[in-house]
Design an enzyme around this catalytic site. Structure first.
Site, PDB file in Angstrom:
ATOM      1  N   ASP A 245      15.733  -7.271  80.445  1.00 33.40           N
ATOM      2  CA  ASP A 245      15.084  -6.537  81.521  1.00 33.40           C
ATOM      3  C   ASP A 245      15.356  -7.214  82.853  1.00 33.40           C
ATOM      4  O   ASP A 245      15.604  -8.430  82.920  1.00 33.40           O
ATOM      5  CB  ASP A 245      13.579  -6.437  81.279  1.00 33.40           C
ATOM      6  CG  ASP A 245      13.233  -5.553  80.090  1.00 33.40           C
ATOM      7  OD1 ASP A 245      13.989  -4.582  79.850  1.00 33.40           O
ATOM      8  OD2 ASP A 245      12.243  -5.832  79.399  1.00 33.40           O
TER       9      ASP A 245
ATOM     10  N   HIS B 148      21.461  -4.480  80.099  1.00 36.26           N
ATOM     11  CA  HIS B 148      20.093  -3.962  80.180  1.00 36.26           C
ATOM     12  C   HIS B 148      19.594  -3.432  78.837  1.00 36.26           C
ATOM     13  O   HIS B 148      18.411  -3.091  78.704  1.00 36.26           O
ATOM     14  CB  HIS B 148      20.012  -2.847  81.231  1.00 36.26           C
ATOM     15  CG  HIS B 148      18.679  -2.734  81.902  1.00 36.26           C
ATOM     16  ND1 HIS B 148      17.518  -3.201  81.338  1.00 36.26           N
ATOM     17  CD2 HIS B 148      18.318  -2.216  83.105  1.00 36.26           C
ATOM     18  CE1 HIS B 148      16.500  -2.962  82.147  1.00 36.26           C
ATOM     19  NE2 HIS B 148      16.950  -2.372  83.224  1.00 36.26           N
TER      20      HIS B 148
END
Length: 446
Positions: free
Chosen positions: A423, A419
């Protein structure tokens, strides 16, 4: 000692297949090594006679360390007190396979003049200035010290990342950490989020004790290295996992219809995995961030699409790599996949065949698992998990517009992603792309 992966700094010589005085042929297996990525037989770089063994079985050494010497002219140095000349036909060939960096072997009695002695490096007296973000190759090597070194550091509240060790790329050795502690120097401040070498929010747990009747077995070298690599990955990447269900009914029908013809033409067994790999490579082309690496505050977008396929072994797990998978047809992918898997189980992989992966696929579904949350294979940023492919009842729209229940061949896929750079929306779009590609796979795609 060959380098068996970008993040691998050392390897264990697990077994010698030849003894001193044996004649060896070029590319004939001469010793076995073990890392967290592979157990492999390493071939001789040249034909000759094994003149000297420098690293014993069970020893762990840095990559590029010279482990033995071959005499390229049979009997040139065996049994002689004087070393041969450093040049010419009878010169000694040192058994060390390609790596990016490393150290040379210590000079021993009878060593040819061309071999340079290793210069001893004193243990660090003070903490080295370390301002890196921990994501460069050198930073990863420095902090990926042995379990014993990390244990000593944790007990004394020393942050290993702040020390400059004497090992490869500044790797901290046992001698380094003990020398630092004995010097009485103040412990360097722990990195943000760390307390005494332990991540913030956590604490060092006492080791469990064996109870009467318990059986205690040491980890194999490969298992211990896998353990270190998995924990390091969890500490490096911000892991998030998404799931999606994919309908394989169309692929199952194509496979059933074309299998006999395909296997007769190629000699290869056709499974579902080549279809998955093909869809993944197309997904990576549509979403290049899935094929990247994080280098500090930079993102490296890999132009090559090299797909690592996790292969379960009785003694561990290895990840051979299909290089430039996007350039291969389905039959080419099938041939490469079957070949790598077979040679992985036979310990016949070469070092370069487990290097330079850019994306990994793991298939726990072959054991019946429906889904999982796989750990990212560093320094990659994503790994795809394939669940069991099985028939399920599904609600589908009928010809008259009414819902109907049909039997479909389906599987759950999971994507664990970093992450820091990916995204959730992008990861889900990648999964949706793979799903659409598999569910609409053309019959002419074979």
């Amino acid at each position: 000692m060959p380098q068996m992966g970008e993040s691998i700094a050392e390897g264990t010589l697990s077994k010698w297949l030849k003894k001193v005085g044996d004649e060896v042929k070029r590319d004939e297996p001469i010793f076995e090594i073990s890392t967290d990525k592979v157990d492999a037989e390493i071939p001789a770089p040249a034909a000759g006679v094994l003149a000297e063994i420098l690293v014993k079985e069970g020893e762990t050494v840095a990559v590029q360390t010279v482990v033995a010497r071959l005499e390229t002219e049979k009997g040139a140095a065996i049994g002689k007190s004087e070393p041969p000349a450093a040049s010419g036909v009878g010169a000694s060939s040192e058994t060390a396979t390609g790596a990016k960096s490393g150290t040379s072997s210590p000079q021993r009695e009878g060593t040819p003049a061309t071999v340079q002695p290793r210069q001893p490096t004193p243990a660090p007296a003070i903490a080295a200035s370390h301002t890196g973000n921990g994501n460069s190759f050198e930073d990863r090597v420095r902090t990926k010290s042995s379990p014993l070194v990390r244990k000593i550091a944790a007990e004394h509240g020393v942050n290993i990342a702040s020390l400059q060790g004497s090992g490869i790329a500044g790797r901290v050795t046992k001698r380094d950490i003990l020398g630092f502690i004995e010097s009485g120097a103040p412990s360097p401040a722990a990195a943000p989020g760390m307390r005494g070498g332990v991540p913030s929010g956590g604490h060092a747990l006492p080791l469990p004790q064996a109870w009467p009747g318990d059986v205690v077995e040491p980890m194999s070298k490969m298992r211990a290295l896998i353990s270190d690599h998995m924990v390091a990955s969890r500490h490096t990447s911000a892991h998030v996992t998404s799931f999606i269900e994919i309908d394989f009914t169309r692929v199952a029908r194509i496979r059933a219809k074309k299998r006999a013809e395909f296997e007769a033409a190629t000699g290869q067994k056709l499974t579902y995995m080549p279809f998955i790999i093909k869809a993944v490579t197309q997904g990576i082309q549509a979403f290049p961030i899935m094929n990247s690496s994080v280098a500090g505050t930079n993102v490296i977008y890999r132009k090559q699409i090299n797909i690592g396929i996790a292969v379960a072994l009785e003694w561990g797990l290895i990840v051979p790599v299909i290089k430039r998978a996007d350039d291969l047809s389905l039959s080419g992918i099938t041939r490469a996949l079957n070949d790598l898997a077979a040679r992985a189980r036979a310990k016949k992989l070469s070092p370069e065949e487990v290097q330079e992966g850019t994306f990994t696929i793991t298939n726990p579904g072959v054991f019946g698992s429906l889904m999982g949350t796989p750990i990212i294979n560093q320094p990659q940023v994503a790994i795809l998990g394939v669940g069991a492919i099985e028939k399920r009842p599904k609600v589908l729209p009928g010809a008259d517009g009414e819902d109907t229940i049909a039997i479909r061949t389906c599987a759950y896929f999971s994507i664990s992603f970093d992450h820091r750079v990916i995204d959730g929306a992008v990861a889900d779009q990648f999964l949706a792309f793979v799903k659409k590609t598999i569910e609409s796979f053309p019959e002419t795609g074979l």
